[in-house]
Design a protein around this motif. Sequence first.
Motif, PDB file in Angstrom:
ATOM      1  N   LEU A 145     -35.686  41.900 -30.066  1.00  0.00           N
ATOM      2  CA  LEU A 145     -35.529  40.690 -29.655  1.00  0.00           C
ATOM      3  C   LEU A 145     -36.216  39.446 -30.350  1.00  0.00           C
ATOM      4  O   LEU A 145     -37.378  39.726 -30.870  1.00  0.00           O
ATOM      5  CB  LEU A 145     -35.916  40.455 -28.113  1.00  0.00           C
ATOM      6  CG  LEU A 145     -35.471  39.549 -27.297  1.00  0.00           C
ATOM      7  CD1 LEU A 145     -33.936  39.829 -27.055  1.00  0.00           C
ATOM      8  CD2 LEU A 145     -36.385  39.720 -25.773  1.00  0.00           C
ATOM      9  N   ARG A 179     -42.680  45.519 -21.760  1.00  0.00           N
ATOM     10  CA  ARG A 179     -41.459  45.791 -21.174  1.00  0.00           C
ATOM     11  C   ARG A 179     -40.371  46.069 -21.980  1.00  0.00           C
ATOM     12  O   ARG A 179     -39.486  46.678 -21.982  1.00  0.00           O
ATOM     13  CB  ARG A 179     -41.164  44.898 -19.976  1.00  0.00           C
ATOM     14  CG  ARG A 179     -41.997  44.689 -18.804  1.00  0.00           C
ATOM     15  CD  ARG A 179     -41.729  43.492 -17.789  1.00  0.00           C
ATOM     16  NE  ARG A 179     -40.348  43.392 -17.676  1.00  0.00           N
ATOM     17  CZ  ARG A 179     -40.041  42.136 -17.086  1.00  0.00           C
ATOM     18  NH1 ARG A 179     -40.896  41.340 -16.905  1.00  0.00           N
ATOM     19  NH2 ARG A 179     -38.692  41.955 -16.430  1.00  0.00           N
ATOM     20  N   VAL A 180     -40.438  45.124 -23.163  1.00  0.00           N
ATOM     21  CA  VAL A 180     -39.384  45.195 -24.256  1.00  0.00           C
ATOM     22  C   VAL A 180     -40.196  45.400 -25.366  1.00  0.00           C
ATOM     23  O   VAL A 180     -40.988  44.465 -25.792  1.00  0.00           O
ATOM     24  CB  VAL A 180     -38.652  43.725 -24.229  1.00  0.00           C
ATOM     25  CG1 VAL A 180     -37.562  43.648 -25.354  1.00  0.00           C
ATOM     26  CG2 VAL A 180     -38.056  43.412 -22.664  1.00  0.00           C
ATOM     27  N   VAL A 220     -40.665  42.816 -29.822  1.00  0.00           N
ATOM     28  CA  VAL A 220     -40.196  41.548 -29.596  1.00  0.00           C
ATOM     29  C   VAL A 220     -40.908  40.710 -31.053  1.00  0.00           C
ATOM     30  O   VAL A 220     -42.118  41.192 -31.359  1.00  0.00           O
ATOM     31  CB  VAL A 220     -40.620  40.768 -28.387  1.00  0.00           C
ATOM     32  CG1 VAL A 220     -40.454  39.148 -28.449  1.00  0.00           C
ATOM     33  CG2 VAL A 220     -40.047  41.342 -27.206  1.00  0.00           C
ATOM     34  N   LEU A 252     -38.059  38.140 -20.180  1.00  0.00           N
ATOM     35  CA  LEU A 252     -38.193  39.532 -20.356  1.00  0.00           C
ATOM     36  C   LEU A 252     -37.088  40.010 -19.392  1.00  0.00           C
ATOM     37  O   LEU A 252     -36.515  41.085 -19.346  1.00  0.00           O
ATOM     38  CB  LEU A 252     -39.433  40.182 -20.161  1.00  0.00           C
ATOM     39  CG  LEU A 252     -40.421  39.840 -21.202  1.00  0.00           C
ATOM     40  CD1 LEU A 252     -41.864  40.341 -20.910  1.00  0.00           C
ATOM     41  CD2 LEU A 252     -40.007  40.161 -22.459  1.00  0.00           C
ATOM     42  N   ASP A 253     -37.144  39.300 -18.049  1.00  0.00           N
ATOM     43  CA  ASP A 253     -36.187  39.809 -17.024  1.00  0.00           C
ATOM     44  C   ASP A 253     -34.654  39.613 -17.571  1.00  0.00           C
ATOM     45  O   ASP A 253     -33.655  40.419 -17.395  1.00  0.00           O
ATOM     46  CB  ASP A 253     -36.224  38.712 -15.674  1.00  0.00           C
ATOM     47  CG  ASP A 253     -37.430  39.131 -14.870  1.00  0.00           C
ATOM     48  OD1 ASP A 253     -37.967  40.394 -15.027  1.00  0.00           O
ATOM     49  OD2 ASP A 253     -37.762  38.403 -14.005  1.00  0.00           O
ATOM     50  N   ALA A 261     -33.784  40.109 -20.619  1.00  0.00           N
ATOM     51  CA  ALA A 261     -33.636  40.537 -21.961  1.00  0.00           C
ATOM     52  C   ALA A 261     -32.321  41.444 -22.179  1.00  0.00           C
ATOM     53  O   ALA A 261     -31.720  41.165 -23.269  1.00  0.00           O
ATOM     54  CB  ALA A 261     -34.975  41.647 -22.065  1.00  0.00           C
ATOM     55  N   PRO A 262     -31.941  42.016 -21.139  1.00  0.00           N
ATOM     56  CA  PRO A 262     -30.589  42.893 -21.379  1.00  0.00           C
ATOM     57  C   PRO A 262     -29.526  42.015 -21.787  1.00  0.00           C
ATOM     58  O   PRO A 262     -28.764  42.133 -22.776  1.00  0.00           O
ATOM     59  CB  PRO A 262     -30.131  43.480 -20.124  1.00  0.00           C
ATOM     60  CG  PRO A 262     -31.567  43.462 -19.552  1.00  0.00           C
ATOM     61  CD  PRO A 262     -32.236  42.365 -19.864  1.00  0.00           C
ATOM     62  N   GLU A 303     -30.086  40.323 -25.546  1.00  0.00           N
ATOM     63  CA  GLU A 303     -30.007  41.373 -26.627  1.00  0.00           C
ATOM     64  C   GLU A 303     -28.643  41.218 -27.079  1.00  0.00           C
ATOM     65  O   GLU A 303     -28.261  41.666 -28.313  1.00  0.00           O
ATOM     66  CB  GLU A 303     -30.435  42.736 -26.101  1.00  0.00           C
ATOM     67  CG  GLU A 303     -31.911  42.765 -26.418  1.00  0.00           C
ATOM     68  CD  GLU A 303     -32.585  43.929 -25.669  1.00  0.00           C
ATOM     69  OE1 GLU A 303     -33.702  44.174 -25.902  1.00  0.00           O
ATOM     70  OE2 GLU A 303     -32.126  44.611 -24.808  1.00  0.00           O
TER      71      GLU A 303
END
Length: 458
Positions: A2, A25-26, A29, A390-391, A393-394, A397
């Motif tokens: 990300l 979590r991701v 970044v 971050l919530d 993120a999907p 991306e």
Amino acid sequence: MLHVAVVGSGPSGVYTAQSLVEQSRVPDVRVDVLDRLPCPYGLVRYGVAPDHEKIKSLQNSLRTVLEHERITFLGHVQVGGDGLPPERLSELYHAVVYCVGAATDRGLGIPGEDLPGSHSATEFVSWYSAHPDAAANSFALQARSAVVIGVGNVAVDVARILSRGAEELRPTDVPHPALGTLAGSRVREVHMAGRRGPSQARFTTKELRELGGLPGARVVVDGAELARDPAYAPVGAPADSPVPLPAVVRRNIEVLRGWADAPATGPDPMRTIHLRFFLRPVELLERDGRVAGVRFARTAPDGSGGIQDTGAYEEIGAQLVLRAVGYRGLPLPGLPFDPARGTVPHLAGRVLRDGVPSPGEYVAGWIKRGPTGVIGSNRPCAKETVASLLDDAPLLEARPSAPDPVAALRAWGLRPVEWDGWLSIERAEAALGQSLGRGPVKIPDWTGLLQAAHGDRR
Ligand SMILES: Cc1cc2nc3c(=O)[nH]c(=O)nc-3n(C[C@H](O)[C@H](O)[C@H](O)COP(=O)(O)OP(=O)(O)OC[C@H]3O[C@@H](n4cnc5c(N)ncnc54)[C@H](O)[C@@H]3O)c2cc1C
Ligand SMILES: NC(=O)c1ccc[n+]([C@@H]2O[C@H](COP(=O)([O-])OP(=O)(O)OC[C@H]3O[C@@H](n4cnc5c(N)ncnc54)[C@H](OP(=O)(O)O)[C@@H]3O)[C@@H](O)[C@H]2O)c1
């Protein structure tokens, strides 16, 4: 992977970048921290008072964050206005977090506010902090008497800088022309006025107490004026209010009481700081085209923390007026804006467009919460925003982004000041200070900063 742009390198921008690279979590970044100025740190460099060296040194911990291997500083990149439009920036990164602060002053909206000699505290702070947008030589300080309107910590900062001798500021990074002006200052009386009582003052006790320790200055408060505040009960008297006072209010009142009770001893001080309350500014007075004083309505407590006018007025003569009544966020063209609050509407840091979260756009810091809170308040604020990002993120991306945003910025015609450029500015400021027999001294103008940043590569 990300790739996030953080716009603004003040505390909220730096804490946002830190939260993004330190979470697990991701993975992977990367963050580019953009700022319209060639220098990082926002108000820590251009707001925190120069004589508060300990707080200034927080720049060292912000520096450590900006030197993280997955964070890139890109100074001299203006977003919005004459710079890169927000919609273009959104095409380059998976997400953009706006941490642009609150750049202007709130304003009083009373007659005479714009007279020569009347300035916002924002202008005065920018001048002694060497902000490159501050007009050079804008403060002559020929005034004998100054009024500071407001009783928050910024009011205390500007009252203190006006009351300090230039020799005390010489070891700081105050720009040399401003130091010269402060050395020639003729200001002898500084009146700081709050429209409500001492128990509603916004300053903190440490900052208030410091006013009493300035060499060559004396603080004067009128016990009878303080006693109009129900919280200012004589020692030993039963508390007027059944609700216990917050600790900061109790401590402030103790400090003020100490000054009110202290007999004036010793030689006449060089400067006197008058702390005044229950004075609501209604007009700035004019003589010969310049400010000559402030007319205040005398107020009284209304019993619920507010005030009411008493019908009486008081005028304080002053040739310099500094309005320290709070900062205000500016709209960024292309981003939604709530003019009443001076903030960008958001939900847990997600920018709201027509009430709906806009994927990929976030806010943190003063532009999110409004212009209150100390440096540390921006850390939890940034964390909340990063949690929302971050919530998402999907979703993020899957958005297109540029493989090399810095190349795209250059192609747009921008010449970012990268970290090496900032380090060159630091070296130039150290060399300037050395040539003046001082420690590092700030460069106060755009040309000087950009020459220092780009050097031979310009
Ligand atoms: C005069 C003053 C003194 C203070 N002193 C203290 C103190 O002693 N201790 C303390 O704890 N707190 C202090 N504070 C509070 C503290 O400075 C703030 O809480 C904090 O700076 C807010 O952080 P921020 O990142 O939201 O905004 P800022 O620090 O203002 O950072 C915003 C950044 O965004 C950049 N920017 C703005 N617009 C754009 C754009 N369009 N494109 C690109 N970049 C942009 C700006 O150049 C700036 O670098 C003080 C505040 C003021 C006003
Ligand atoms: N050393 C430090 O830690 C430090 C230094 C500087 C700043 N800061 C922080 O930075 C933030 C901003 O500080 P600030 O001083 O700009 O804002 P602030 O704390 O909100 O204080 C603003 C002051 O202006 C007054 N005011 C507002 N509108 C007015 C009007 N129309 N007429 C007269 N008075 C008016 C307020 O009075 P009312 O209460 O009556 O509205 C208050 O006294 C604060 O959180 C502060 O603590 C911290």
